[in-house]
Design a protein around this motif. Structure first.
Motif, PDB file in Angstrom:
ATOM      1  N   VAL A   1      13.400 -30.747  14.754  1.00 18.98           N
ATOM      2  CA  VAL A   1      13.565 -29.291  14.747  1.00 18.98           C
ATOM      3  C   VAL A   1      12.203 -28.607  14.775  1.00 18.98           C
ATOM      4  O   VAL A   1      11.995 -27.607  15.482  1.00 18.98           O
ATOM      5  CB  VAL A   1      14.376 -28.846  13.512  1.00 18.98           C
ATOM      6  N   LYS A   2      11.243 -29.147  14.026  1.00 16.09           N
ATOM      7  CA  LYS A   2       9.902 -28.562  14.002  1.00 16.09           C
ATOM      8  C   LYS A   2       9.228 -28.649  15.369  1.00 16.09           C
ATOM      9  O   LYS A   2       8.486 -27.744  15.769  1.00 16.09           O
ATOM     10  CB  LYS A   2       9.042 -29.269  12.952  1.00 16.09           C
ATOM     11  N   MET A   3       9.478 -29.747  16.102  1.00 15.45           N
ATOM     12  CA  MET A   3       8.892 -29.877  17.445  1.00 15.45           C
ATOM     13  C   MET A   3       9.399 -28.770  18.359  1.00 15.45           C
ATOM     14  O   MET A   3       8.625 -28.133  19.087  1.00 15.45           O
ATOM     15  CB  MET A   3       9.236 -31.247  18.038  1.00 15.45           C
ATOM     16  N   PHE A   4      10.716 -28.549  18.338  1.00 17.17           N
ATOM     17  CA  PHE A   4      11.278 -27.487  19.173  1.00 17.17           C
ATOM     18  C   PHE A   4      10.820 -26.114  18.689  1.00 17.17           C
ATOM     19  O   PHE A   4      10.544 -25.222  19.505  1.00 17.17           O
ATOM     20  CB  PHE A   4      12.802 -27.577  19.183  1.00 17.17           C
ATOM     21  N   ASP A   5      10.735 -25.934  17.376  1.00 16.49           N
ATOM     22  CA  ASP A   5      10.250 -24.656  16.842  1.00 16.49           C
ATOM     23  C   ASP A   5       8.831 -24.375  17.325  1.00 16.49           C
ATOM     24  O   ASP A   5       8.480 -23.226  17.621  1.00 16.49           O
ATOM     25  CB  ASP A   5      10.279 -24.677  15.313  1.00 16.49           C
ATOM     26  N   ARG A   6       8.024 -25.422  17.402  1.00 21.13           N
ATOM     27  CA  ARG A   6       6.641 -25.243  17.845  1.00 21.13           C
ATOM     28  C   ARG A   6       6.592 -24.799  19.306  1.00 21.13           C
ATOM     29  O   ARG A   6       5.778 -23.953  19.687  1.00 21.13           O
ATOM     30  CB  ARG A   6       5.855 -26.540  17.656  1.00 21.13           C
ATOM     31  N   ILE A   7       7.460 -25.377  20.130  1.00 19.88           N
ATOM     32  CA  ILE A   7       7.515 -24.966  21.536  1.00 19.88           C
ATOM     33  C   ILE A   7       7.839 -23.483  21.639  1.00 19.88           C
ATOM     34  O   ILE A   7       7.175 -22.721  22.353  1.00 19.88           O
ATOM     35  CB  ILE A   7       8.556 -25.801  22.302  1.00 19.88           C
ATOM     36  N   PHE A   8       8.858 -23.042  20.901  1.00 17.72           N
ATOM     37  CA  PHE A   8       9.292 -21.651  21.010  1.00 17.72           C
ATOM     38  C   PHE A   8       8.342 -20.692  20.298  1.00 17.72           C
ATOM     39  O   PHE A   8       8.315 -19.504  20.624  1.00 17.72           O
ATOM     40  CB  PHE A   8      10.715 -21.509  20.465  1.00 17.72           C
ATOM     41  N   GLU A   9       7.573 -21.192  19.363  1.00 17.18           N
ATOM     42  CA  GLU A   9       6.602 -20.333  18.687  1.00 17.18           C
ATOM     43  C   GLU A   9       5.447 -19.966  19.610  1.00 17.18           C
ATOM     44  O   GLU A   9       4.926 -18.845  19.567  1.00 17.18           O
ATOM     45  CB  GLU A   9       6.060 -21.036  17.440  1.00 17.18           C
ATOM     46  N   PHE A  10       5.053 -20.911  20.476  1.00 18.02           N
ATOM     47  CA  PHE A  10       3.834 -20.706  21.257  1.00 18.02           C
ATOM     48  C   PHE A  10       4.048 -20.545  22.762  1.00 18.02           C
ATOM     49  O   PHE A  10       3.139 -20.102  23.458  1.00 18.02           O
ATOM     50  CB  PHE A  10       2.875 -21.881  21.034  1.00 18.02           C
ATOM     51  N   LYS A  11       5.212 -20.903  23.295  1.00 19.91           N
ATOM     52  CA  LYS A  11       5.330 -20.987  24.748  1.00 19.91           C
ATOM     53  C   LYS A  11       5.175 -19.646  25.456  1.00 19.91           C
ATOM     54  O   LYS A  11       4.749 -19.601  26.612  1.00 19.91           O
ATOM     55  CB  LYS A  11       6.666 -21.636  25.138  1.00 19.91           C
ATOM     56  N   ASP A  12       5.501 -18.547  24.807  1.00 20.82           N
ATOM     57  CA  ASP A  12       5.395 -17.240  25.448  1.00 20.82           C
ATOM     58  C   ASP A  12       4.144 -16.474  25.057  1.00 20.82           C
ATOM     59  O   ASP A  12       3.973 -15.318  25.432  1.00 20.82           O
ATOM     60  CB  ASP A  12       6.626 -16.388  25.116  1.00 20.82           C
ATOM     61  N   LYS A  13       3.266 -17.122  24.290  1.00 20.58           N
ATOM     62  CA  LYS A  13       2.043 -16.449  23.868  1.00 20.58           C
ATOM     63  C   LYS A  13       0.896 -16.801  24.815  1.00 20.58           C
ATOM     64  O   LYS A  13       0.806 -17.933  25.286  1.00 20.58           O
ATOM     65  CB  LYS A  13       1.675 -16.854  22.436  1.00 20.58           C
ATOM     66  N   PRO A  14       0.017 -15.839  25.095  1.00 24.00           N
ATOM     67  CA  PRO A  14      -1.147 -16.138  25.951  1.00 24.00           C
ATOM     68  C   PRO A  14      -2.001 -17.228  25.322  1.00 24.00           C
ATOM     69  O   PRO A  14      -2.098 -17.346  24.101  1.00 24.00           O
ATOM     70  CB  PRO A  14      -1.897 -14.803  26.003  1.00 24.00           C
ATOM     71  N   TRP A  15      -2.612 -18.021  26.175  1.00 22.54           N
ATOM     72  CA  TRP A  15      -3.445 -19.121  25.703  1.00 22.54           C
ATOM     73  C   TRP A  15      -4.744 -19.110  26.478  1.00 22.54           C
ATOM     74  O   TRP A  15      -4.760 -19.061  27.703  1.00 22.54           O
ATOM     75  CB  TRP A  15      -2.714 -20.445  25.889  1.00 22.54           C
ATOM     76  N   THR A  16      -5.855 -19.137  25.771  1.00 17.77           N
ATOM     77  CA  THR A  16      -7.159 -19.038  26.419  1.00 17.77           C
ATOM     78  C   THR A  16      -7.884 -20.369  26.490  1.00 17.77           C
ATOM     79  O   THR A  16      -8.992 -20.442  27.010  1.00 17.77           O
ATOM     80  CB  THR A  16      -8.055 -18.041  25.653  1.00 17.77           C
ATOM     81  N   GLY A  17      -7.273 -21.421  25.970  1.00  9.90           N
ATOM     82  CA  GLY A  17      -7.920 -22.729  25.994  1.00  9.90           C
ATOM     83  C   GLY A  17      -7.524 -23.537  27.209  1.00  9.90           C
ATOM     84  O   GLY A  17      -6.990 -23.018  28.194  1.00  9.90           O
ATOM     85  N   LYS A  18      -7.774 -24.837  27.142  1.00 10.60           N
ATOM     86  CA  LYS A  18      -7.432 -25.723  28.242  1.00 10.60           C
ATOM     87  C   LYS A  18      -5.918 -25.838  28.368  1.00 10.60           C
ATOM     88  O   LYS A  18      -5.195 -25.814  27.385  1.00 10.60           O
ATOM     89  CB  LYS A  18      -8.039 -27.108  28.020  1.00 10.60           C
ATOM     90  N   LYS A  19      -5.463 -26.015  29.622  1.00  6.05           N
ATOM     91  CA  LYS A  19      -4.027 -26.038  29.883  1.00  6.05           C
ATOM     92  C   LYS A  19      -3.326 -27.162  29.140  1.00  6.05           C
ATOM     93  O   LYS A  19      -2.260 -26.974  28.563  1.00  6.05           O
ATOM     94  CB  LYS A  19      -3.788 -26.170  31.388  1.00  6.05           C
ATOM     95  N   ASN A  20      -3.941 -28.376  29.141  1.00  9.50           N
ATOM     96  CA  ASN A  20      -3.275 -29.512  28.504  1.00  9.50           C
ATOM     97  C   ASN A  20      -3.366 -29.465  26.987  1.00  9.50           C
ATOM     98  O   ASN A  20      -2.858 -30.343  26.306  1.00  9.50           O
ATOM     99  CB  ASN A  20      -3.853 -30.832  29.020  1.00  9.50           C
ATOM    100  N   ALA A  21      -4.064 -28.436  26.447  1.00 11.12           N
ATOM    101  CA  ALA A  21      -4.154 -28.294  24.997  1.00 11.12           C
ATOM    102  C   ALA A  21      -3.322 -27.129  24.497  1.00 11.12           C
ATOM    103  O   ALA A  21      -3.438 -26.733  23.342  1.00 11.12           O
ATOM    104  CB  ALA A  21      -5.617 -28.111  24.581  1.00 11.12           C
ATOM    105  N   HIS A  22      -2.502 -26.550  25.354  1.00 12.72           N
ATOM    106  CA  HIS A  22      -1.629 -25.456  24.939  1.00 12.72           C
ATOM    107  C   HIS A  22      -0.780 -25.928  23.756  1.00 12.72           C
ATOM    108  O   HIS A  22      -0.222 -27.026  23.782  1.00 12.72           O
ATOM    109  CB  HIS A  22      -0.732 -25.046  26.105  1.00 12.72           C
ATOM    110  N   PRO A  23      -0.680 -25.128  22.682  1.00 10.67           N
ATOM    111  CA  PRO A  23       0.039 -25.580  21.476  1.00 10.67           C
ATOM    112  C   PRO A  23       1.478 -26.000  21.726  1.00 10.67           C
ATOM    113  O   PRO A  23       2.042 -26.767  20.942  1.00 10.67           O
ATOM    114  CB  PRO A  23      -0.025 -24.350  20.565  1.00 10.67           C
ATOM    115  N   ALA A  24       2.095 -25.501  22.810  1.00  5.02           N
ATOM    116  CA  ALA A  24       3.482 -25.861  23.099  1.00  5.02           C
ATOM    117  C   ALA A  24       3.590 -27.002  24.099  1.00  5.02           C
ATOM    118  O   ALA A  24       4.695 -27.370  24.490  1.00  5.02           O
ATOM    119  CB  ALA A  24       4.241 -24.643  23.632  1.00  5.02           C
ATOM    120  N   SER A  25       2.471 -27.572  24.530  1.00  2.00           N
ATOM    121  CA  SER A  25       2.510 -28.677  25.486  1.00  2.00           C
ATOM    122  C   SER A  25       2.838 -29.980  24.776  1.00  2.00           C
ATOM    123  O   SER A  25       2.678 -30.110  23.557  1.00  2.00           O
ATOM    124  CB  SER A  25       1.169 -28.807  26.207  1.00  2.00           C
TER     125      SER A  25
END
Length: 499
Positions: free
Chosen positions: A135-159
């Motif tokens: 459940v926490k893994m899915f929560d993490r995806i939904f917490e970050f997937k729609d937020k802008p990310w300024t770091g590397k693509k493969n380090a996106h918190p929802a990746s």
């Protein structure tokens, strides 16, 4: 070595007697005594023929006993599988098994078999169990997937990669007690059984067509009404699960959660070299992403670069040419504007509508994978014969019916109120030049410009220059760059091209 000691002769060898006898004779010829703790010794010698015969008989009995047990276990597993039971090894992460008695009619007689089934596990109050971690893994995806990310693509918190690092940093262990890897996490997050749906794994095949042990995905099992078979209470709600699949597959991200780029055209899955590889930005140029020194038959030799400012201006001029002719009675222009309007509406739609569309797109991708697997099975000969052919046609018809139904629902979800395009804002300029120094384009930041490209452009392809560049370039940008404008038609690649 003079003696071999075993607890029982049956533990000496499980081989077939004709394979074990030569080994025994060789040991006897070498003077080795075989001693059984429970049955005594079998010593070599000219007067011990009866002992040799007894040993061979015991070996034969051991082999037959082993075969009977093996066949019984295999038969039990096969019967349990036929009854819908789970016969795997270690439990999938976040799942639990339970016993169930199932009665089926076999050869006209009712047969009751106790099988084990799988279902999603329940989350404990403290959330530290496997189900809680899922459940926490899915929560993490939904917490970050729609937020802008300024770091590397493969380090996106929802990746997937970031989730792996996050799990390992918290010392969360896999089912086997080891660290997490991307393949393991990706397989877990795409398992429909977590959403309470019955599913079976789809395995890859080697070059010879043989099935391997590598799981490439899952096939959702459905009833006669094409509804997913339910195996228990969903750990992850179905809509949430399918929306996550859309994210994990890399679709529907747009600018949400993507990596902001300092380049106008890169990282949008629209900008390509003539060889098919994406173009990347490097200083003042765009270049082919093919690694240096790599040669591919039928494609350009060496690198392929083009001035970034030239391409940016040319693409922008193509977009503005459409926008400034918005009132023209031209079918192609109207089609481009209509598609741009739909895309703008999707960018601005509510989270609820976006979630519903993502869930539908995830379900659609599952159906498409099933159709692809169906044709793969056909090529492998699984549907050979008249009965097999009938089953293939029935499965094909069922999947295509589901696909049409989902496509119809996607159209309904997307048929919301369409906002008007802000044509006047985009073409605003003091001197009438929509790309001039006082225009909206000049004032807009890189993200607003990229938004306009996403709305109006489907694909940009750059051909390699026929000659090297320089101050006296003979190769113009319009001769090298092909722009496919936005279109709702399936054959968009064939229309709206620049020369």
């Amino acid at each position: 070595m003079h003696e071999i000691i075993v607890f029982n002769v049956t533990r000496f060898s499980r081989r077939e007697p004709r394979d074990a006898i030569p080994v025994v004779l060789e040991l006897f010829d070498l003077g080795v005594t075989i001693t059984s703790v429970s049955e005594g010794s079998f010593a070599p010698g000219p007067d011990n023929t009866m002992e040799l015969i007894m040993l061979i008989m015991r070996l034969d009995a051991a082999y037959q006993d082993s075969q009977n047990k093996s066949q019984a276990i295999a038969g039990t597993k096969q019967k349990a599988k036929e009854f819908g039971g789970w016969t795997g090894g270690a439990l999938p992460y976040g799942m639990e098994s339970y016993a169930e008695s199932v009665t089926r009619e076999i050869n006209g007689k009712p047969v009751t078999v106790t099988i084990r089934r799988l279902r999603p596990a329940s989350v404990r109050e403290d959330g530290t169990d496997q189900a809680g971690e899922v459940v926490k893994m899915f929560d993490r995806i939904f917490e970050f997937k729609d937020k802008p990310w300024t770091g590397k693509k493969n380090a996106h918190p929802a990746s997937v990669g970031a989730i792996v690092a996050w799990l390992n940093s918290r010392k969360v262990l896999t089912q086997k007690g080891g660290p997490w890897r991307e393949r393991t996490v990706k397989r877990l997050l795409t398992d429909p059984r977590l959403a309470g749906m019955a599913a079976e794994p789809v395995y890859s095949r080697d070059k010879g067509g043989n099935q391997t042990r590598n799981v490439t995905g899952y096939r959702i099992l459905r009833d006669e009404n094409e509804e997913p078979l339910v195996i228990g209470e969903a750990l992850i709600p179905q809509r949430r699960f399918f929306e996550a699949q859309e994210w994990l597959a890399g679709r529907g991200r747009g600018n949400r959660g993507g990596t902001p780029s300092k380049y106008l055209l890169t990282a949008m899955e629209r900008f390509y070299c003539e060889c098919g590889r994406p173009k990347t930005g490097s200083g003042d140029v765009y270049k082919c992403s093919r690694p240096a020194g790599v040669s591919e038959e039928g494609t350009h030799e060496g690198g392929s670069t083009i001035q970034r400012a030239d391409v940016d201006y040319y693409v922008a001029s193509r977009i503005m040419a459409v926008i400034t002719n918005a009132d023209a009675d031209d079918p192609e222009t109207l089609d481009i504007l209509t598609e741009a309007t739909v895309r703008l509406a999707r960018r601005n739609e509510s989270p609820e509508i976006r979630s519903e569309r993502a869930a539908l797109l995830g379900e659609r991708s599952d159906i498409v994978r099933s159709i692809e697997q169906l044709y793969s099975d056909l090529r492998m000969g699984i549907y050979d014969g008249q009965i097999g052919r009938q089953q293939f046609l029935a499965d094909k018809s069922s999947l295509e019916t589901r696909l049409r139904a989902v496509d119809a629902r996607i159209v309904v979800v997307g048929d919301s109120d369409l906002p008007p395009l802000p044509i006047e804002e985009w073409t605003d300029s003091e001197d009438g030049n929509p790309l001039g120094p006082n225009s909206w384009w000049a004032r807009a930041d890189i993200e607003d410009r990229r938004m306009l490209v996403e709305l109006f452009v489907d694909r940009i392809t750059v051909a390699k220059a026929k000659e090297r560049g320089g101050t006296d370039r003979t190769c113009r940008v319009e001769d090298r760059v092909t722009v496919v404008m936005a279109s709702s038609s399936a054959d968009a690649d064939e229309g709206h091209e620049a020369a």
